[in-house]
Scaffold this active site. Structure first.
Site, PDB file in Angstrom:
ATOM      1  N   ASP A 415      -3.897  -0.782   0.873  1.00  4.21           N
ATOM      2  CA  ASP A 415      -5.219  -0.662   0.275  1.00  4.21           C
ATOM      3  C   ASP A 415      -5.133  -0.572  -1.248  1.00  4.21           C
ATOM      4  O   ASP A 415      -4.198   0.003  -1.796  1.00  4.21           O
ATOM      5  CB  ASP A 415      -5.903   0.600   0.821  1.00  4.21           C
ATOM      6  CG  ASP A 415      -7.208   0.883   0.111  1.00  4.21           C
ATOM      7  OD1 ASP A 415      -8.171   0.143   0.361  1.00  4.21           O
ATOM      8  OD2 ASP A 415      -7.252   1.828  -0.700  1.00  4.21           O
ATOM      9  N   GLU A 470      -4.378  -5.906  -0.151  1.00  2.91           N
ATOM     10  CA  GLU A 470      -5.790  -5.999  -0.501  1.00  2.91           C
ATOM     11  C   GLU A 470      -5.871  -6.110  -2.023  1.00  2.91           C
ATOM     12  O   GLU A 470      -5.847  -5.120  -2.739  1.00  2.91           O
ATOM     13  CB  GLU A 470      -6.554  -4.765  -0.009  1.00  2.91           C
ATOM     14  CG  GLU A 470      -8.053  -4.925  -0.182  1.00  2.91           C
ATOM     15  CD  GLU A 470      -8.746  -3.584  -0.339  1.00  2.91           C
ATOM     16  OE1 GLU A 470      -9.882  -3.464   0.129  1.00  2.91           O
ATOM     17  OE2 GLU A 470      -8.176  -2.664  -0.937  1.00  2.91           O
TER      18      GLU A 470
END
Length: 863
Positions: A415, A470
């Site tokens: 993330d 990401e």
């Protein structure tokens, strides 16, 4: 991905995400995109001595990585041979940057070899820190260099640490060995523990141990602090894995899920309930990978799991560590791989419950986090790691190994990678594709080196791991191996695609939809760096925003989804476009596909976690499975088509094919035609026009039939396309001269293309068809199980055998033949081979266009 949304928002549009009491803005919007072509830029030498400063260890070593094992060479000449520069010559001006970061990685690995037994041994920090059993006692160790005194306290000593004082070594590590008592552990399993230390001001503070493996909160006390829990169950209570990891698929089809909100009831769901009730749904819809969100412990539920407080602990809301192991083993038994959403981009600002609580009186070089502004993310209200610190590297790398080995995860989605890569964290940064944006003083090389080490470690421990980044910036080399000078991820999320669809469904009427723009947005990715495409993000449905289905149908989803009455024009349009948007995203947008839980059947409403603003309600923190299970509701049609999309890839492996050719993007007809593998896809987005005898180009000659049809009755369509119709090709133009062909394709055939439909055609192998005609009984049995291929038994058997015979993406010869007919390799200029070749009308364009090319022949800008 809440954390990453901060990268895409201005301060005015993103509210503060405080740890204990906050609301999530409904105006969160992506403002960045990877736009335009990335062209050759003037030389920019990367300065090794950044103004931001770094921590370095040892003396400089002239070395490069030869492979992701620790094989190294110290030859100065070898630093000239950086693989990624051969793939993208436009990166040559930044060679100094790649040499520097490779050198940093090699230096770090050398130090690990010298002092820790190597990278893999270094990443076993959980065997040295936290609580660990020895033969006659428990050893507890904690890194807290600024502490003046330290004790371990808990239920076992009545929270009085006077008899359990810890000793500090020269590296700032406090330790104590607590002998067994009467043959039993002095600290019982499942009992509460904390680390108590005195800082420079003479004040004693209690903190949850940094390496704690389980943490819980008293559910009867509102806002109660978390307690660390000593988790060491006896053998009889430990879950033992029974099933091996499934093999790595040719292309991941990922079902992204949040365990806590996966129940139909307004409550927190458990790991075991998810395993028993939701995993079978995922398997039935033919996904091959599950991506779990919010696994790492986070004290604030509404953070969606992105404000982590305890990095080695599973979220206790959904059960124990053994329960999570049950879930993963159950997934493996169903042939599903499991990825974890790992958050190493930042940590919760929560002092009482989280890692931030150790940052008392510590300087920048002996802390988990940077000091001052560099250690604080102003949009996320969270702390930022000091990736140059030895013990921070140990903590984070060990964290990855812990989840892989203890819980048998099959990989990770990292993330907030954009925030890690740059000192500006992507805040108010509109990335344009200019290479200077990626390789400059703004690049956080400490973080880049950490990610290279992390990917090296993951693939050493688990060669078949799937690791996804990401990243919204599109940094070149992010998805290339560390051995080439890349950062080492297997895939990058194609984050611009959901933004494009939201813009279209929210702001454009059907007549304004541009086929050229959509095709460009779906194919705009770096050559040789794989992407995971997705049509809509979970972020787009959080706190008052809408899913694609809700944008398309809105209030009529409450009144018009019954099959017992005719569908309204709004519902008809909504279901048709929902199927088309998801399918074209899957088929054209990447080398893998992701769907968030519930979106496969058009889940209505938004997601709203319990918070002060909604009276701590769980009403919208759930998934209404009853909608898709109710036979007379139209949600079942979208779900059936989602299953068929995945089954089509199961049969033809088109997602993993490198053959991707867009032959037509007709804005007047509103039609996009492309080939993926040897399948031909025809998408008609026109709201009214049905085209009979519509001519489409293809590569291979022969007979084609329908493989998948969104207008089929079982998908809520009108059944206008005949599935037993043979489509025979006609040759086009002069063989070997693409410009004389139809849409630069050597063959063509004609189809019926109804308005708002997508139809896929596969090439029938004539010999296989003859064989299959002699086995109708067997095919009839198979047809009962196959949701993708329709009424024709002959068609079904042909497709099955075709899928078995083909290698992923078709044969190599076929792939090369298709490419050579479009663009002869020997005639290609460097700029022409940087991205997959597209065909737009009668003009061949490369994704990395010649800088002098201002526009395509059809008038679209190359931006």
């Amino acid at each position: 991905m809440l954390a990453s949304l901060g990268l895409l928002a201005t301060p005015s549009s993103f509210g503060s995400l405080s740890t204990k009491n906050r609301t999530l803005s409904s105006k969160i919007r992506h403002e960045l995109r990877l736009g335009g072509s990335q062209k050759l830029l003037p030389r920019h030498v990367f300065p090794c001595n950044s103004v931001f400063g770094r921590v370095s260890y040892g003396s400089p070593i002239s070395a490069v990585l030869i492979e992701d094992s620790s094989t190294m060479t110290t030859s100065e000449e070898d630093t000239e041979n950086i693989g990624i520069l051969g793939i993208d010559p436009a990166l040559q001006p930044f060679k100094d940057h790649f040499q520097y970061r490779i050198k940093r990685v090699v230096e770090q690995k050398t130090l690990f070899n010298r002092h820790e037994g190597g990278l893999e041994e270094f990443a076993k920090g959980y065997l040295k820190f936290g609580f660990n059993r020895e033969e006659d006692g428990i050893v507890y160790s904690e890194w807290a260099p600024a502490a003046q005194e330290a004790q371990v306290i808990g239920d076992f000593n009545g929270w009085d640490g006077s008899n359990h004082k810890m000793e500090k070594n020269q590296f700032g590590v406090w330790s104590i060995k607590i002998p067994d008592s009467g043959g039993n552990p002095a600290i019982p399993h499942n009992s509460r523990v904390k680390f108590r230390f005195k800082h420079g001001d003479g004040v004693w503070v209690d903190r949850i141990p940094a390496w704690i493996k389980y943490a819980t909160v008293d559910p009867t006390r509102f806002g109660a602090p978390y307690d660390g829990v000593h988790w060491d169950p006896p053998p009889s209570e430990r879950y033992e894995f029974q099933y091996p990891r499934p093999p790595k698929p040719a292309a991941p089809r990922i079902y992204e899920a949040h365990v806590g909100m996966s129940s139909s009831e307004p409550r927190i769901n458990s790991y075991r309930e998810f395993a028993d009730n939701v995993l079978p749904r995922i398997r039935e819809n033919k996904y091959n990978t599950v991506q779990l969100m919010a696994v790492m412990e986070h004290s604030y539920y509404a953070s969606f799991g992105y404000h982590v407080t305890n990095f080695f602990a599973v979220s206790s809301r959904s059960g124990t560590p053994e329960d999570l192991k049950y879930l993963i083993d159950k997934a493996h038994s169903l042939g599903l791989r499991v990825l974890m959403d790992v958050v190493h981009s930042h940590a919760s600002n929560n002092v009482t419950d989280g890692l931030n609580g150790f940052d008392v009186g510590q300087g920048s070089q002996d802390s988990y986090f940077h000091c001052g502004e560099r250690g604080y993310h102003k949009l996320w209200d969270s702390r930022l790691f000091n990736y140059g610190n030895w013990e921070v590297l140990r903590f984070l790398l060990s964290n990855l190994r812990w989840w892989l080995e203890e819980f048998q995860f099959d990989g990770f989605r990292f993330d907030g990678v954009t925030s890690m890569l740059y000192h500006h964290h992507g805040i108010n940064m509109a990335f344009t594709g200019n290479y200077n944006e990626y390789f400059s003083e703004a690049t956080d090389v400490d973080a880049v080196v950490y990610l290279m080490l992390a990917n090296s470690l993951i693939h050493r421990i688990l060669p078949d791991a799937t690791v996804i980044a990401e990243d919204v910036s599109g940094m070149p080399g992010l998805g290339r191996p560390v051995s080439e000078g890349g950062i080492g991820f297997d895939y990058r999320l194609a984050m611009a695609i959901p933004d494009k669809w939201i813009d279209y469904v929210k702001n454009k009427n059907d007549e304004e939809w541009s086929m050229n723009d959509l095709s460009w947005s779906l194919t705009n990715r770096r050559y040789t760096e794989k992407c995971i495409s997705y049509a809509e993000s979970h972020d787009q449905a959080i706190v008052g925003d809408k899913t694609i289905a809700f944008f398309l149908m809105d209030k009529e989803m409450y009144t018009g989804m019954s099959c017992l009455m005719d569908a309204s024009p709004t519902v008809e349009r909504g279901i048709a476009l929902h199927k088309m948007i998801h399918f074209i995203t899957m088929a054209l947008g990447g080398e893998g596909y992701l769907n968030f839980m519930g979106n496969e059947f058009g889940h209505p409403e938004w997601i709203d976690f319990p918070r002060e603003g909604n009276g701590w309600s769980y009403e919208k923190c759930r998934r209404q499975w009853n909608l898709v299970d109710t036979d007379h509701l139209r949600y079942k049609f979208m779900n059936a088509f989602d299953q068929a999309m995945n089954a089509l890839d199961d049969k033809f492996l088109f997602l993993s094919s490198t053959k991707q050719i867009v032959s037509s993007t007709n804005d007047e007809d509103k039609v996009i035609v492309f080939e993926r593998g040897d399948l031909v896809f025809v998408f008609n987005f026109h709201p009214e026009n049905t085209y009979d005898g519509y001519k489409v180009g293809c590569d291979l000659p022969g007979k084609y039939r329908v493989a998948l049809d969104s207008d089929a009755l079982e998908f809520g369509g009108h059944g206008r396309v005949g599935h037993d119709v043979d489509h025979f090709t006609s040759p086009e133009g002069i063989p070997g001269v693409p410009e004389t062909n139809f849409n630069n394709r050597p063959n063509s055939f004609k189809v019926l293309s109804p308005a708002r439909t997508c139809v896929v055609y596969y090439r029938v192998e004539e010999k296989l068809e003859e064989i299959n005609n002699g086995n109708l009984a067997c095919a009839n049995e198979t047809s009962k199980l196959d949701p993708v291929l329709h009424n024709s038994v002959e068609e079904l058997a042909s497709a099955v055998d075709h899928g078995v015979e083909e290698s992923p993406g078709g044969t190599i010869d076929n792939d090369l033949a298709g490419v050579n007919e479009i663009l002869p390799v020997e005639e290609a200029e460097p700029e022409d081979i940087e991205e997959p070749t597209l065909v737009a009308d009668k003009k061949i364009v490369s994704k990395l266009d010649n800088p002098e090319m201002e526009e395509l022949e059809d008038g679209t800008s190359n931006d």
